[in-house]
Scaffold this motif. Structure first.
Motif, PDB file in Angstrom:
ATOM      1  N   SER A   5       0.817  -1.214   0.000  1.00 44.02           N
ATOM      2  CA  SER A   5       0.000   0.000   0.000  1.00 44.02           C
ATOM      3  C   SER A   5       0.850   1.263   0.000  1.00 44.02           C
ATOM      4  CB  SER A   5      -0.943   0.013   1.203  1.00 44.02           C
ATOM      5  OG  SER A   5      -0.218  -0.078   2.414  1.00 44.02           O
ATOM      6  N   THR A   6       2.058   1.187   0.567  1.00 42.75           N
ATOM      7  CA  THR A   6       2.921   2.371   0.619  1.00 42.75           C
ATOM      8  C   THR A   6       3.992   2.345  -0.460  1.00 42.75           C
ATOM      9  OG1 THR A   6       4.452   1.336   2.191  1.00 42.75           O
ATOM     10  CG2 THR A   6       2.580   2.578   3.105  1.00 42.75           C
ATOM     11  N   GLY A   7       4.091   1.250  -1.195  1.00 38.37           N
ATOM     12  CA  GLY A   7       5.145   1.114  -2.193  1.00 38.37           C
ATOM     13  C   GLY A   7       4.993   2.089  -3.350  1.00 38.37           C
ATOM     14  N   LEU A   8       6.079   2.290  -4.052  1.00 41.45           N
ATOM     15  CA  LEU A   8       6.098   3.133  -5.239  1.00 41.45           C
ATOM     16  C   LEU A   8       5.866   2.245  -6.464  1.00 41.45           C
ATOM     17  CD1 LEU A   8       6.647   5.905  -6.544  1.00 41.45           C
ATOM     18  CD2 LEU A   8       9.084   5.292  -6.576  1.00 41.45           C
ATOM     19  N   ALA A  55      -2.486  -0.338  -4.409  1.00 42.49           N
ATOM     20  CA  ALA A  55      -1.499   0.685  -4.743  1.00 42.49           C
ATOM     21  C   ALA A  55      -2.070   2.077  -4.527  1.00 42.49           C
ATOM     22  CB  ALA A  55      -1.058   0.521  -6.203  1.00 42.49           C
ATOM     23  N   ARG A  56      -1.234   2.958  -3.987  1.00 42.43           N
ATOM     24  CA  ARG A  56      -1.677   4.336  -3.752  1.00 42.43           C
ATOM     25  C   ARG A  56      -0.658   5.368  -4.244  1.00 42.43           C
ATOM     26  NH1 ARG A  56      -5.494   1.818  -3.360  1.00 42.43           N
ATOM     27  NH2 ARG A  56      -7.173   1.864  -1.806  1.00 42.43           N
ATOM     28  N   ASN A  57       0.513   4.935  -4.617  1.00 43.51           N
ATOM     29  CA  ASN A  57       1.563   5.876  -4.994  1.00 43.51           C
ATOM     30  C   ASN A  57       2.160   5.458  -6.338  1.00 43.51           C
ATOM     31  OD1 ASN A  57       3.471   7.917  -4.924  1.00 43.51           O
ATOM     32  ND2 ASN A  57       4.872   6.756  -3.624  1.00 43.51           N
ATOM     33  N   PHE A  58       1.940   6.277  -7.360  1.00 47.37           N
ATOM     34  CA  PHE A  58       2.353   5.923  -8.714  1.00 47.37           C
ATOM     35  C   PHE A  58       3.287   6.977  -9.305  1.00 47.37           C
ATOM     36  CE2 PHE A  58      -1.884   4.259  -7.984  1.00 47.37           C
ATOM     37  CZ  PHE A  58      -1.861   2.980  -8.523  1.00 47.37           C
ATOM     38  N   ILE A  59       4.263   6.520 -10.066  1.00 41.54           N
ATOM     39  CA  ILE A  59       5.003   7.371 -10.993  1.00 41.54           C
ATOM     40  C   ILE A  59       4.827   6.755 -12.373  1.00 41.54           C
ATOM     41  CG2 ILE A  59       7.267   8.117 -11.784  1.00 41.54           C
ATOM     42  CD1 ILE A  59       8.130   8.572  -9.005  1.00 41.54           C
ATOM     43  N   VAL A  60       4.240   7.518 -13.281  1.00 39.20           N
ATOM     44  CA  VAL A  60       3.978   7.035 -14.637  1.00 39.20           C
ATOM     45  C   VAL A  60       4.785   7.882 -15.615  1.00 39.20           C
ATOM     46  CG1 VAL A  60       2.230   6.534 -16.374  1.00 39.20           C
ATOM     47  CG2 VAL A  60       1.651   6.361 -13.931  1.00 39.20           C
ATOM     48  N   LEU A  61       5.663   7.248 -16.355  1.00 35.07           N
ATOM     49  CA  LEU A  61       6.516   7.947 -17.297  1.00 35.07           C
ATOM     50  C   LEU A  61       5.859   8.020 -18.668  1.00 35.07           C
ATOM     51  CD1 LEU A  61       8.429   6.939 -14.988  1.00 35.07           C
ATOM     52  CD2 LEU A  61      10.222   6.798 -16.722  1.00 35.07           C
ATOM     53  N   ASN A  62       6.004   9.156 -19.318  1.00 35.27           N
ATOM     54  CA  ASN A  62       5.550   9.219 -20.698  1.00 35.27           C
ATOM     55  C   ASN A  62       6.602   8.600 -21.622  1.00 35.27           C
ATOM     56  OD1 ASN A  62       7.528  11.215 -21.103  1.00 35.27           O
ATOM     57  ND2 ASN A  62       6.072  12.903 -21.137  1.00 35.27           N
ATOM     58  N   VAL A  63       6.446   8.733 -22.910  1.00 34.87           N
ATOM     59  CA  VAL A  63       7.356   8.117 -23.874  1.00 34.87           C
ATOM     60  C   VAL A  63       8.399   9.138 -24.309  1.00 34.87           C
ATOM     61  CG1 VAL A  63       7.500   7.154 -26.221  1.00 34.87           C
ATOM     62  CG2 VAL A  63       5.670   6.433 -24.678  1.00 34.87           C
ATOM     63  N   PRO A  64       9.683   8.763 -24.344  1.00 33.21           N
ATOM     64  CA  PRO A  64      10.712   9.707 -24.788  1.00 33.21           C
ATOM     65  C   PRO A  64      10.540  10.079 -26.253  1.00 33.21           C
ATOM     66  CG  PRO A  64      11.633   7.505 -24.523  1.00 33.21           C
ATOM     67  CD  PRO A  64      10.239   7.453 -23.976  1.00 33.21           C
ATOM     68  N   ALA A  65      11.409  10.941 -26.726  1.00 28.72           N
ATOM     69  CA  ALA A  65      11.302  11.461 -28.091  1.00 28.72           C
ATOM     70  C   ALA A  65      11.728  10.403 -29.102  1.00 28.72           C
ATOM     71  CB  ALA A  65      12.158  12.724 -28.234  1.00 28.72           C
ATOM     72  N   VAL A  66      10.765   9.601 -29.520  1.00 28.75           N
ATOM     73  CA  VAL A  66      11.038   8.481 -30.432  1.00 28.75           C
ATOM     74  C   VAL A  66      11.707   8.967 -31.716  1.00 28.75           C
ATOM     75  CG1 VAL A  66       9.993   6.622 -31.776  1.00 28.75           C
ATOM     76  CG2 VAL A  66       9.131   7.142 -29.478  1.00 28.75           C
ATOM     77  N   GLY A  67      11.285  10.131 -32.197  1.00 27.85           N
ATOM     78  CA  GLY A  67      11.850  10.665 -33.424  1.00 27.85           C
ATOM     79  C   GLY A  67      13.281  11.130 -33.303  1.00 27.85           C
ATOM     80  N   CYS A  68      13.842  11.062 -32.097  1.00 28.61           N
ATOM     81  CA  CYS A  68      15.237  11.444 -31.863  1.00 28.61           C
ATOM     82  C   CYS A  68      16.124  10.237 -31.583  1.00 28.61           C
ATOM     83  CB  CYS A  68      15.333  12.419 -30.691  1.00 28.61           C
ATOM     84  SG  CYS A  68      14.419  13.964 -30.923  1.00 28.61           S
ATOM     85  N   LEU A  69      15.565   9.053 -31.570  1.00 28.86           N
ATOM     86  CA  LEU A  69      16.368   7.849 -31.357  1.00 28.86           C
ATOM     87  C   LEU A  69      17.186   7.567 -32.619  1.00 28.86           C
ATOM     88  CD1 LEU A  69      13.727   5.547 -29.609  1.00 28.86           C
ATOM     89  CD2 LEU A  69      15.502   6.944 -28.529  1.00 28.86           C
ATOM     90  N   PRO A  70      18.491   7.330 -32.493  1.00 30.08           N
ATOM     91  CA  PRO A  70      19.318   7.114 -33.678  1.00 30.08           C
ATOM     92  C   PRO A  70      18.801   6.027 -34.612  1.00 30.08           C
ATOM     93  CG  PRO A  70      20.705   7.439 -31.771  1.00 30.08           C
ATOM     94  CD  PRO A  70      19.294   7.388 -31.251  1.00 30.08           C
ATOM     95  N   SER A  71      18.271   4.939 -34.054  1.00 30.48           N
ATOM     96  CA  SER A  71      17.748   3.865 -34.897  1.00 30.48           C
ATOM     97  C   SER A  71      16.580   4.338 -35.736  1.00 30.48           C
ATOM     98  CB  SER A  71      17.314   2.675 -34.039  1.00 30.48           C
ATOM     99  OG  SER A  71      16.247   3.045 -33.193  1.00 30.48           O
ATOM    100  N   VAL A  72      15.747   5.178 -35.153  1.00 28.77           N
ATOM    101  CA  VAL A  72      14.565   5.681 -35.848  1.00 28.77           C
ATOM    102  C   VAL A  72      14.970   6.702 -36.905  1.00 28.77           C
ATOM    103  CG1 VAL A  72      12.391   6.930 -35.561  1.00 28.77           C
ATOM    104  CG2 VAL A  72      13.072   5.206 -33.883  1.00 28.77           C
ATOM    105  N   VAL A  73      15.866   7.594 -36.553  1.00 22.40           N
ATOM    106  CA  VAL A  73      16.353   8.581 -37.522  1.00 22.40           C
ATOM    107  C   VAL A  73      16.972   7.881 -38.724  1.00 22.40           C
ATOM    108  CG1 VAL A  73      18.006  10.451 -37.904  1.00 22.40           C
ATOM    109  CG2 VAL A  73      16.719  10.349 -35.760  1.00 22.40           C
ATOM    110  N   SER A  74      17.738   6.811 -38.456  1.00 24.35           N
ATOM    111  CA  SER A  74      18.421   6.100 -39.521  1.00 24.35           C
ATOM    112  C   SER A  74      17.483   5.294 -40.394  1.00 24.35           C
ATOM    113  CB  SER A  74      19.468   5.161 -38.906  1.00 24.35           C
ATOM    114  OG  SER A  74      20.141   4.428 -39.903  1.00 24.35           O
ATOM    115  N   SER A  75      16.529   4.609 -39.776  1.00 20.69           N
ATOM    116  CA  SER A  75      15.698   3.668 -40.531  1.00 20.69           C
ATOM    117  C   SER A  75      14.392   4.251 -41.053  1.00 20.69           C
ATOM    118  CB  SER A  75      15.392   2.435 -39.673  1.00 20.69           C
ATOM    119  OG  SER A  75      14.702   2.803 -38.492  1.00 20.69           O
TER     120      SER A  75
END
Length: 373
Positions: free
Chosen positions: A156-159, A208-228
């Motif tokens: 209940s107190t976990g992250l 659960a009562r304590n959440f950290i939710v991350l959004n998605v990083p800049a996919v268009g800046c990933l070298p693999s994506v820029v290259s392919s």
């Protein structure tokens, strides 16, 4: 004047709410983590221990052969590793670890190649599956006297750390055959809904009562994506050299995710749901690389292989690949995943209360220790 007074009232009210949240916040004694390869500390390796595992995730192979932490798509510590260290917890063992696991301070359910939606060609461990694993784990733990399991109150107190969605977009951009407009209309709300559902289910079924939710990083800046993918309709680049159109879709998703989390928080008002801006830190590091120790001429280059743009999954970061001489000067490790140096920047930002939407400085509130960073 009336408008100014109204704005000041809103800011004052929000400040009271954030202060109340900080006052009521309980520092976690455990972390429960959900996600993909940006967070996986060994689950994929345990679930799929034989070839084609090494071929499929060869970036792990390079890390292991270099004497780094095993089974991480990185040259060192992941964001979740830094977070655990800050709380003075051991690195989180994966749910699938079968030899002497220590779950006293939490469990990592994140598995490489996983998606937020219940659809993936590479992994069956969707976010909803990971949530089911946590619920089963909790039920088993509560009926056990094993000292290596979390205490009852830890659930209940976990992250509860949720970092997933990258693979949904990578696959959609590369393989779905959908236009960017179609992805924006269909996939964007789907991913946001699956993550909101996960928060709701963890609240209802795991306490659960304590959440950290991350959004998605800049996919268009990933070298693999820029290259392919930097050809055709998506080849327009911004001032950083990133694929602008792809990042617009990701920004649309991130905005909707934030709104969705705010809406669900109104329903489960006794929960603290923190939205963490992965995308923002990523772009900030591209904008001011030297401030964070990154090479200004390497922001869109991958360290592992030959310092050039990512050139394909068959070879990148295998045990025979070469790496750049200064990994700490790079944001990208292998074209998709991040370096330890970048993960340190992100962890520091989030834990100090920047690039998040809550006025809780975890470093101060929970006396976090950054000395191992």
């Amino acid at each position: 004047m009336a408008i100014m007074i109204a704005v000041m009232f809103v800011l004052f009210t929000v400040g009271i709410v954030f202060q109340a949240e900080a006052a009521n916040f309980t520092c976690p004694t455990a972390i429960f983590s959900f996600g993909d390869s940006l967070t996986d500390t060994g689950n994929y390796a345990s679930a799929f221990p034989a070839p084609p595992y090494i071929k499929f995730h060869s970036s792990y192979e390079k890390a292991v052969s270099s004497g780094r932490l095993p089974y991480r798509a990185c040259n060192g510590r992941l964001l979740i590793d830094f977070t655990a260290q800050a709380f003075k917890f051991p690195f989180l063992d994966g749910y699938f670890k079968d030899i002497d696991p220590n779950y006293q301070h939490g469990v990592n359910f994140a598995t490489s190649s996983s998606t937020a939606r219940n659809t993936s060609e590479a992994s069956p461990f969707f976010l909803s599956t990971q949530i089911s694993q946590l619920i089963k784990f909790k039920n088993d733990a509560l009926s056990s006297s094993d000292s290596n399991l979390p205490a009852t109150e830890a659930f209940s107190t976990g992250l509860y750390w949720i970092s997933i969605g990258l693979n949904d977009f990578l696959r959609a951009f590369a393989y779905s055959g959908l236009s960017l407009d179609q992805i924006n209309v269909t996939l964007v709300p789907q991913v946001a809904q699956f993550i909101s559902n996960a928060v709701r289910d963890l609240y209802n079924y795991a306490g659960a009562r304590n959440f950290i939710v991350l959004n998605v990083p800049a996919v268009g800046c990933l070298p693999s994506v820029v290259s392919s993918l930097g050809t055709g309709a998506a080849n327009s680049t911004d001032s950083f050299g990133c694929l602008h159109a792809l990042n617009e879709v990701v920004q649309s998703y991130n905005s909707l995710l934030k709104t969705s989390l705010q809406q669900i928080n109104q329903v489960i008002s006794d929960a603290t749901i923190t939205y963490a801006d992965y995308y923002g830190v990523h772009r900030e590091s591209l904008s001011n690389p030297q401030i964070y120790g990154f090479q200004s001429n390497a922001t869109l280059l991958a360290c592992c292989e030959d310092g050039a743009h990512y050139s394909g999954p068959a070879a990148h970061c295998s045990s025979t690949a070469t790496t750049c001489t200064n990994p700490s000067g790079y944001i990208s490790w292998d074209g998709i995943h991040f370096t330890e140096a970048f993960n340190k920047v992100v962890a520091t930002k989030f834990l100090e209360g920047t690039f998040i939407d809550r006025a809780i400085n975890l470093k101060t509130t929970c006396s976090l220790d950054f000395s191992q960073f």
